[in-house]
Structure formats: structure tokens, C-alpha cells
Write a protein that holds these residues in place. Sequence first.
Motif, PDB file in Angstrom:
ATOM      1  N   ARG A   2      62.630  -6.028  71.828  1.00  9.43           N
ATOM      2  CA  ARG A   2      63.947  -6.689  71.853  1.00  9.43           C
ATOM      3  C   ARG A   2      64.952  -5.944  72.582  1.00  9.43           C
ATOM      4  O   ARG A   2      64.629  -4.760  72.791  1.00  9.43           O
ATOM      5  CB  ARG A   2      64.068  -6.417  70.166  1.00  9.43           C
ATOM      6  N   PHE A   3      65.948  -6.401  72.644  1.00 10.32           N
ATOM      7  CA  PHE A   3      67.235  -5.942  73.589  1.00 10.32           C
ATOM      8  C   PHE A   3      67.603  -4.687  72.739  1.00 10.32           C
ATOM      9  O   PHE A   3      67.659  -4.627  71.417  1.00 10.32           O
ATOM     10  CB  PHE A   3      68.353  -6.953  73.523  1.00 10.32           C
ATOM     11  N   ASP A   4      67.619  -3.606  73.402  1.00  8.06           N
ATOM     12  CA  ASP A   4      68.395  -2.378  72.870  1.00  8.06           C
ATOM     13  C   ASP A   4      69.782  -2.074  73.215  1.00  8.06           C
ATOM     14  O   ASP A   4      70.574  -1.727  72.625  1.00  8.06           O
ATOM     15  CB  ASP A   4      67.389  -1.289  73.075  1.00  8.06           C
ATOM     16  N   HIS A   5      70.039  -1.832  74.559  1.00  2.00           N
ATOM     17  CA  HIS A   5      71.380  -1.699  75.396  1.00  2.00           C
ATOM     18  C   HIS A   5      71.220  -1.989  76.925  1.00  2.00           C
ATOM     19  O   HIS A   5      70.309  -2.223  77.394  1.00  2.00           O
ATOM     20  CB  HIS A   5      71.535  -0.260  75.055  1.00  2.00           C
ATOM     21  N   VAL A   6      72.618  -2.177  77.455  1.00  2.89           N
ATOM     22  CA  VAL A   6      72.628  -2.361  78.626  1.00  2.89           C
ATOM     23  C   VAL A   6      73.288  -1.026  79.145  1.00  2.89           C
ATOM     24  O   VAL A   6      74.259  -0.495  78.236  1.00  2.89           O
ATOM     25  CB  VAL A   6      73.690  -3.424  78.977  1.00  2.89           C
ATOM     26  N   GLY A   7      72.889  -0.167  80.193  1.00  2.00           N
ATOM     27  CA  GLY A   7      73.655   0.787  80.666  1.00  2.00           C
ATOM     28  C   GLY A   7      74.383   0.630  81.646  1.00  2.00           C
ATOM     29  O   GLY A   7      74.214  -0.258  82.812  1.00  2.00           O
ATOM     30  N   VAL A   8      75.803   1.096  81.435  1.00  2.00           N
ATOM     31  CA  VAL A   8      76.927   0.800  82.440  1.00  2.00           C
ATOM     32  C   VAL A   8      77.236   2.207  83.194  1.00  2.00           C
ATOM     33  O   VAL A   8      77.846   3.060  82.621  1.00  2.00           O
ATOM     34  CB  VAL A   8      77.923   0.137  82.040  1.00  2.00           C
ATOM     35  N   ALA A   9      77.040   2.453  84.444  1.00  2.00           N
ATOM     36  CA  ALA A   9      77.776   3.456  85.281  1.00  2.00           C
ATOM     37  C   ALA A   9      79.095   3.326  85.510  1.00  2.00           C
ATOM     38  O   ALA A   9      79.575   2.333  85.766  1.00  2.00           O
ATOM     39  CB  ALA A   9      77.013   3.599  86.462  1.00  2.00           C
ATOM     40  N   THR A  10      79.855   4.489  85.128  1.00  2.00           N
ATOM     41  CA  THR A  10      81.234   4.771  85.136  1.00  2.00           C
ATOM     42  C   THR A  10      81.596   6.177  85.739  1.00  2.00           C
ATOM     43  O   THR A  10      80.923   6.860  85.257  1.00  2.00           O
ATOM     44  CB  THR A  10      81.837   4.023  84.038  1.00  2.00           C
ATOM     45  N   ARG A  11      82.842   5.945  86.166  1.00  2.00           N
ATOM     46  CA  ARG A  11      83.314   7.522  86.443  1.00  2.00           C
ATOM     47  C   ARG A  11      84.191   7.967  85.620  1.00  2.00           C
ATOM     48  O   ARG A  11      84.666   9.313  85.279  1.00  2.00           O
ATOM     49  CB  ARG A  11      84.268   7.535  87.784  1.00  2.00           C
ATOM     50  N   ASP A  12      84.511   6.995  84.293  1.00  2.00           N
ATOM     51  CA  ASP A  12      85.355   7.478  83.302  1.00  2.00           C
ATOM     52  C   ASP A  12      84.975   6.847  81.930  1.00  2.00           C
ATOM     53  O   ASP A  12      85.421   5.676  81.651  1.00  2.00           O
ATOM     54  CB  ASP A  12      86.961   7.032  83.739  1.00  2.00           C
ATOM     55  N   ALA A  13      84.143   7.417  81.253  1.00  2.00           N
ATOM     56  CA  ALA A  13      83.503   6.791  79.960  1.00  2.00           C
ATOM     57  C   ALA A  13      84.445   6.612  78.906  1.00  2.00           C
ATOM     58  O   ALA A  13      84.588   5.740  78.236  1.00  2.00           O
ATOM     59  CB  ALA A  13      82.149   7.552  79.383  1.00  2.00           C
ATOM     60  N   THR A  14      85.521   7.462  79.058  1.00  2.00           N
ATOM     61  CA  THR A  14      86.497   7.293  77.727  1.00  2.00           C
ATOM     62  C   THR A  14      87.297   6.228  78.192  1.00  2.00           C
ATOM     63  O   THR A  14      87.547   5.419  77.070  1.00  2.00           O
ATOM     64  CB  THR A  14      87.446   8.667  77.801  1.00  2.00           C
ATOM     65  N   GLU A  54      78.485   8.329  82.509  1.00  2.00           N
ATOM     66  CA  GLU A  54      79.494   9.027  83.423  1.00  2.00           C
ATOM     67  C   GLU A  54      78.700  10.601  83.867  1.00  2.00           C
ATOM     68  O   GLU A  54      78.536  11.289  82.935  1.00  2.00           O
ATOM     69  CB  GLU A  54      80.673   9.529  82.554  1.00  2.00           C
ATOM     70  N   PRO A  55      78.886  10.624  85.127  1.00  2.00           N
ATOM     71  CA  PRO A  55      78.247  11.564  85.679  1.00  2.00           C
ATOM     72  C   PRO A  55      79.189  13.151  85.384  1.00  2.00           C
ATOM     73  O   PRO A  55      80.255  12.958  85.702  1.00  2.00           O
ATOM     74  CB  PRO A  55      77.933  11.792  87.206  1.00  2.00           C
TER      75      PRO A  55
END
Length: 128
Positions: A2-14, A54-55
Motif C-alpha cells: 500500500r502507499f506509504d509516502h512520497v519523498g521530496v528532496a529540498t534544501r529547506d524542509a522547514t 533536507e541534507p
Amino acid sequence: MRFDHVGVATRDATALADLFGGLLDAPVAHEEAFDGMRVVFLELDGGGYFELLEPDAGGTIADYLDREGPGVHHVALAVDDLPTALDDARDLDIDLVDEEPRPGAWGHEVAFCHPGSTGGVLVEFVEH
């Protein structure tokens, strides 16, 4: 599965958590520093999450952002038995990034399928 999540890369998670939190009425369900990155999970109404990646410094997400820019990084599917899911993927000749389960965010076990075998989509299996 089942779907759990989509991961989104970003430089600013806040900032992205504030944006998606307001847009989707999605509260922060979990946040942690993990594997060289800050990870924020926003809980979606009806099930599933947006995972914001966010790295901290360097690492695979920083490399991804340098190469591809911000955006969708992966799609995660929840599985009940991760070793069996990996065997099923092997039976379908899907190349695996992870031959064996490994620790993931939020204390889950995870493994990734190579996007070259899955139509260009990085697929993560997650066992809760």
C-alpha cells in the motif's frame, strides 16, 4: 502493498513543511536527523505521508539536489514482509539498490529498487 509516502528532496524542509502543511492541512507527524539529513514527515488526511528530505551536509540527498534540483525523490510502499518483497522484485528481474533490508527513518526497515528497473521511479519498500 500500500502507499506509504512520497519523498521530496529540498534544501529547506522547514519552509516546505510550512507550505505543504498549510496547502494540504498536513501536520508534522515526525521529525528526525537521520543518515546525513533532516527528515520531516507530514501526515496526509486519509493515510500516507509527505517525507521532506533536507541534507545536513553532503550525502546522497545533497548529491541528488545538485544533480536534479528539488522535487520528488522517491515513492515508498509499505510491505508486511520486506525480505519477501525483495525476493519478489528479484523474481521480476528488478535491480535492487539494497540487496538486504537496512535501517530507515522513523525506525523502519527499508530497501530501494533501482529506478532503471522501475520506469525511472526510485521505489522504496518500507516495513513498519
